[in-house]
Design a protein around this motif. Structure first.
Motif, PDB file in Angstrom:
ATOM      1  N   VAL A 258       0.832  -1.200   0.000  1.00 29.83           N
ATOM      2  CA  VAL A 258       0.000   0.000   0.000  1.00 29.83           C
ATOM      3  C   VAL A 258       0.872   1.257   0.000  1.00 29.83           C
ATOM      4  O   VAL A 258       0.635   2.199  -0.770  1.00 29.83           O
ATOM      5  CB  VAL A 258      -0.950   0.000   1.218  1.00 29.83           C
ATOM      6  CG1 VAL A 258      -1.681   1.333   1.321  1.00 29.83           C
ATOM      7  CG2 VAL A 258      -1.948  -1.140   1.115  1.00 29.83           C
ATOM      8  N   VAL A 259       1.886   1.288   0.848  1.00 31.37           N
ATOM      9  CA  VAL A 259       2.773   2.459   0.910  1.00 31.37           C
ATOM     10  C   VAL A 259       3.482   2.663  -0.425  1.00 31.37           C
ATOM     11  O   VAL A 259       3.610   3.801  -0.906  1.00 31.37           O
ATOM     12  CB  VAL A 259       3.805   2.289   2.046  1.00 31.37           C
ATOM     13  CG1 VAL A 259       4.782   3.454   2.058  1.00 31.37           C
ATOM     14  CG2 VAL A 259       3.103   2.183   3.393  1.00 31.37           C
ATOM     15  N   TYR A 260       3.904   1.568  -1.046  1.00 29.95           N
ATOM     16  CA  TYR A 260       4.583   1.677  -2.339  1.00 29.95           C
ATOM     17  C   TYR A 260       3.632   2.223  -3.406  1.00 29.95           C
ATOM     18  O   TYR A 260       4.008   3.076  -4.219  1.00 29.95           O
ATOM     19  CB  TYR A 260       5.124   0.313  -2.758  1.00 29.95           C
ATOM     20  CG  TYR A 260       5.885   0.333  -4.061  1.00 29.95           C
ATOM     21  CD1 TYR A 260       7.195   0.790  -4.121  1.00 29.95           C
ATOM     22  CD2 TYR A 260       5.282  -0.094  -5.239  1.00 29.95           C
ATOM     23  CE1 TYR A 260       7.895   0.824  -5.313  1.00 29.95           C
ATOM     24  CE2 TYR A 260       5.962  -0.071  -6.443  1.00 29.95           C
ATOM     25  CZ  TYR A 260       7.276   0.391  -6.479  1.00 29.95           C
ATOM     26  OH  TYR A 260       7.949   0.426  -7.669  1.00 29.95           O
ATOM     27  N   ARG A 261       2.380   1.754  -3.393  1.00 32.72           N
ATOM     28  CA  ARG A 261       1.405   2.236  -4.379  1.00 32.72           C
ATOM     29  C   ARG A 261       1.073   3.710  -4.155  1.00 32.72           C
ATOM     30  O   ARG A 261       0.892   4.466  -5.121  1.00 32.72           O
ATOM     31  CB  ARG A 261       0.141   1.379  -4.328  1.00 32.72           C
ATOM     32  CG  ARG A 261       0.296   0.007  -4.956  1.00 32.72           C
ATOM     33  CD  ARG A 261      -1.060  -0.621  -5.223  1.00 32.72           C
ATOM     34  NE  ARG A 261      -1.770  -0.901  -3.991  1.00 32.72           N
ATOM     35  CZ  ARG A 261      -1.819  -2.084  -3.406  1.00 32.72           C
ATOM     36  NH1 ARG A 261      -1.190  -3.115  -3.952  1.00 32.72           N
ATOM     37  NH2 ARG A 261      -2.502  -2.267  -2.294  1.00 32.72           N
ATOM     38  N   ILE A 262       0.988   4.122  -2.888  1.00 31.58           N
ATOM     39  CA  ILE A 262       0.751   5.542  -2.602  1.00 31.58           C
ATOM     40  C   ILE A 262       1.896   6.384  -3.161  1.00 31.58           C
ATOM     41  O   ILE A 262       1.677   7.433  -3.784  1.00 31.58           O
ATOM     42  CB  ILE A 262       0.598   5.761  -1.085  1.00 31.58           C
ATOM     43  CG1 ILE A 262      -0.681   5.099  -0.571  1.00 31.58           C
ATOM     44  CG2 ILE A 262       0.581   7.254  -0.755  1.00 31.58           C
ATOM     45  CD1 ILE A 262      -0.821   5.141   0.930  1.00 31.58           C
ATOM     46  N   ARG A 263       3.085   5.905  -2.961  1.00 33.63           N
ATOM     47  CA  ARG A 263       4.272   6.606  -3.455  1.00 33.63           C
ATOM     48  C   ARG A 263       4.256   6.701  -4.986  1.00 33.63           C
ATOM     49  O   ARG A 263       4.542   7.768  -5.555  1.00 33.63           O
ATOM     50  CB  ARG A 263       5.510   5.856  -2.973  1.00 33.63           C
ATOM     51  CG  ARG A 263       6.821   6.538  -3.231  1.00 33.63           C
ATOM     52  CD  ARG A 263       7.956   5.704  -2.659  1.00 33.63           C
ATOM     53  NE  ARG A 263       9.238   6.150  -3.145  1.00 33.63           N
ATOM     54  CZ  ARG A 263      10.371   5.487  -2.983  1.00 33.63           C
ATOM     55  NH1 ARG A 263      10.361   4.348  -2.308  1.00 33.63           N
ATOM     56  NH2 ARG A 263      11.508   5.951  -3.460  1.00 33.63           N
ATOM     57  N   CYS A 264       3.904   5.605  -5.642  1.00 32.67           N
ATOM     58  CA  CYS A 264       3.836   5.603  -7.113  1.00 32.67           C
ATOM     59  C   CYS A 264       2.761   6.562  -7.612  1.00 32.67           C
ATOM     60  O   CYS A 264       2.958   7.258  -8.620  1.00 32.67           O
ATOM     61  CB  CYS A 264       3.543   4.188  -7.619  1.00 32.67           C
ATOM     62  SG  CYS A 264       4.897   3.020  -7.420  1.00 32.67           S
ATOM     63  N   SER A 265       1.619   6.606  -6.926  1.00 29.90           N
ATOM     64  CA  SER A 265       0.525   7.479  -7.357  1.00 29.90           C
ATOM     65  C   SER A 265       0.898   8.942  -7.214  1.00 29.90           C
ATOM     66  O   SER A 265       0.598   9.765  -8.097  1.00 29.90           O
ATOM     67  CB  SER A 265      -0.736   7.161  -6.549  1.00 29.90           C
ATOM     68  OG  SER A 265      -1.138   5.820  -6.746  1.00 29.90           O
TER      69      SER A 265
END
Length: 700
Positions: free
Chosen positions: A409-416
């Motif tokens: 989730v943290v990685y996806r937030i960062r990518c977004s």
């Protein structure tokens, strides 16, 4: 070009080759194994006696899919039938999507833009793109699945709903519901909301009161027992699911209600809002509250309808916004809010803070976007990405995820956040070039090539925002530049090395297809239709070559399934649910697929375990007997990984011991394996693929 846009056949000519390029066939995998077995069971139930998944019911047994799929199997066999069924359903999906887009755009007076919207629609809903699925439910299936046929019926219903055909749309909704209840069944409340608006409040009240039925403690109207899969919280809505709910609610409740001039579209939008609120509430009650029925119906499936409508509507709003911008030669807060909202269609994680900013800008009075507003939003996104990145780096070094989000989730937030920054940088670069402020664009261009210098956009914002020139101005710019360089050199290891990290994995391929498609349309002004047809022919050729994504081994195995269509291996076994299959080779853990038969235990035995507690307990008992040789009450909540059981039984002595023990417990009657010289009576043998010999052992 206008002639091309007006042509009613070009949307189909473009959509089908592009669609074939972005989707493929995965073979008989995952739920496909269940649906193939379900058809065989409908023809010959004796093959699956005492098989838990058929003894207690499964998701395939609730619908009328088997007769439809059976037509393909009877005509073409299992392998080719599954292939042709999947291909036909995928083509039906894109053709129905085009019809839906045509109907929708005609209602909104955007008939001229059908072709561009169709091309972008294919890109947004390409395989693996974030907007093409909800949870593990893909809106376009790449294997045999009843959901694909159910969605086709549901899309037909939505087309007739747009045309205000009450009876036909209702019949199609009921047909889709009978095929797969928890997919098209969600169209039924929308039908009532649209054609009978007075039912909205009663249905909403009843929906909010329904979770209280757990007080009845009757069957599915109850909460999960404590000893049943730990009240399967694994299915509770996660951050990504909540994000998609709020994205769709924000789009329909805030944007569609104000941007659409069609009253009927607004009524449909209101209906989708009510549906999403009900689905979100039920999702929480089923996932976190443990209500059995609300968990089983998987409310997040309701998002497929609003998602399909959102993309063409959003693209039309985007077109109107661009037209207003060019006419007024100014960029307003409403335009900015819309662009921020639509960009969420491409982000790998929908971000609440983006929706709040977009909704606030759109609800507030219209204002021209100033340097101050742009700088504040851009700076906020930069700081947010820096904080998330540092938090992510610390968690990678051993810090607990104290915010409650896991690594993904943290990685996806960062990518977004990275995607929003890239999009903002590109927009500012174009603006600076248009205004001939080339110096301001240089730091942003460098940021696109060297994103690990994350503070580079601050340099552009400083040069843009500070109006006074002099020693203080240049001194401040020098300090900012030094901070940028120092930050990039120190934190380089934890930074993204490419701006593409913020995009979905297959975005590059999808962007290439969409960009070249528009390019060939533009080139048709000078070269007529030659580049366009050459491009479409190339897309079709590439799509046909890439379409079958199965491995060579998988193709060989599935091509041999027809040998067991009429009769499975060793038909003398009376109860297949008491026969344990342990045959090495391809599909070792899937006798349901390999021999089209039921068995004591397979890798998909847990499929449908939420439907019946006896199913779950039976499978758990068999796992423990095979693995531990006893029922382990201390681990009654935990399912054992099938591969661990296979690895343990690979030892011949362990296999002999377990078979003898289970025979004494009346759990097994037969063992089917390729192991020779076991100390049991061999009642039969057979040669299967590649001259592999299989033996049928009986209990002593």
């Amino acid at each position: 070009m206008i002639k091309i846009l007006k042509n009613r056949y070009f949307p189909y000519l473009f959509a089908i080759p592009l669609f074939i390029c972005v989707y493929h066939y995965n073979g008989i995998v995952m739920d496909g194994i269940l649906y193939v077995s379900q058809y065989i069971h409908s023809v010959d139930p004796t093959r699956f006696l005492r098989d838990p998944i058929f003894e207690f019911g499964n998701q395939g047994s609730l619908g009328l899919f088997a007769p439809f799929f059976g037509v393909f199997v009877r005509m073409f066999g299992v392998d080719k039938g599954a292939f042709l069924y999947t291909l036909s359903m995928q083509l039906a999906w894109i053709l129905l999507a085009i019809c839906m887009i045509k109907t929708l755009l005609q209602m909104t007076r955007n008939k001229l833009w059908i072709l561009p919207v169709v091309i972008c629609f294919v890109g947004v809903f390409s395989n693996g793109m974030p907007f093409s699925y909800a949870r593990f439910f893909s809106f376009v299936q790449s294997y045999v699945c009843s959901r694909s046929l159910s969605i086709a019926a549901g899309m037909c219903a939505l087309i007739f709903l747009l045309k205000k055909k009450k009876l036909i749309s209702l019949l199609l909704v009921l047909l889709g519901t009978m095929i797969h209840p928890i997919t098209t069944g969600w169209c039924l409340p929308v039908w009532f909301f649209v054609f009978f608006p007075r039912t909205r409040l009663p249905i909403l009240v009843l929906s909010f009161a329904f979770p209280l039925t757990f007080l009845m403690h009757k069957g599915w109207l109850d909460v999960y027992p404590e000893d049943w899969l730990s009240r399967p919280l694994i299915g509770a809505p996660n951050y990504q699911t909540f994000g998609k709910y709020f994205a769709l609610l924000c789009f329909y409740f805030v944007f569609v209600r104000r941007l659409s001039n069609n009253l009927y579209i607004k009524e449909i939008s209101n209906s989708f809002c009510i549906l999403l609120i009900i689905a979100l509430y039920w999702d929480i009650c089923g996932g976190y509250g443990g209500h059995i029925f609300l968990y089983v119906v998987q409310p997040w499936r309701a998002m497929w309808m609003p998602s399909l409508f959102a993309v063409p509507l959003g693209l039309c709003f985007f077109k109107d916004s661009l037209r207003r911008m060019l006419k007024r030669k100014e960029f307003t807060t409403h335009d900015l809010a819309l662009f921020m909202m639509l960009l969420s269609f491409l982000t790998v994680q929908n971000l609440y803070v983006i929706f709040l900013i977009a909704a606030y800008l759109f609800i507030c009075p219209l204002r021209k976007v100033t340097v101050k507003i742009t700088s504040l939003i851009f700076a906020f996104l930069l700081v947010a990405e820096l904080l998330v990145q540092e938090y992510h780096a610390l968690c990678m070094q051993g810090l607990d995820f104290w915010l409650g989000y896991d690594f993904k989730v943290v990685y996806r937030i960062r990518c977004s956040l990275q995607l929003y920054l890239v999009a903002g940088s590109v927009a500012l670069i174009l603006y600076f070039f248009f205004k001939k402020k080339y110096l301001l664009a240089i730091p942003l261009l460098l940021y696109l090539f060297f994103p690990y210098f994350q503070l580079l956009p601050f340099l552009s914002l400083y040069l843009w925002g500070v109006k006074k020139r002099g020693y203080v101005y240049f001194g401040g710019a020098t300090i900012v530049l030094l901070v940028v360089l120092l930050d990039g050199c120190i934190g380089e290891e934890d930074r993204f090395r490419s701006v593409l990290n913020g995009f979905p994995p297959n975005f590059g391929w999808v962007f290439l297809l969409v960009f070249v498609s528009f390019l060939t349309i533009w080139m048709s002004k000078k070269f007529r239709y030659v580049p366009m047809f050459m491009w479409l022919a190339a897309c079709m050729a590439v799509g046909c070559v890439r379409y079958d994504a199965r491995t060579e081994m998988q193709r060989n195995v599935e091509s041999e399934l027809d040998a067991y269509l009429e009769s499975s291996i060793f038909p003398q076994i009376p109860e297949r649910g008491k026969a344990f299959f342990f045959v090495s080779g391809n599909y070792e853990q899937e006798p349901r697929l390999r021999f089209l038969t039921g068995s004591y235990f397979t890798g998909t035995n847990q499929v449908g375990n939420v439907f019946n507690i006896n199913h779950y307990k039976t499978v758990l008992k068999r796992e423990q007997l095979l693995y531990w040789r006893r029922e382990d009450t201390a681990k009654k909540h935990n399912s054992i990984i099938y591969d661990e059981i296979l690895n343990k039984l690979a030892d011949t002595d362990t296999l002999i011991d377990r078979f003898a023990f289970l025979c004494s417990e009346k759990e097994l009657t037969h063992l089917v394996t390729d192991k020779e010289n076991l100390p049991f009576a061999v009642s039969d043998s057979a040669i299967i693929s590649r001259q592999q010999k299989v033996f049928l052992y009986e209990c002593p």
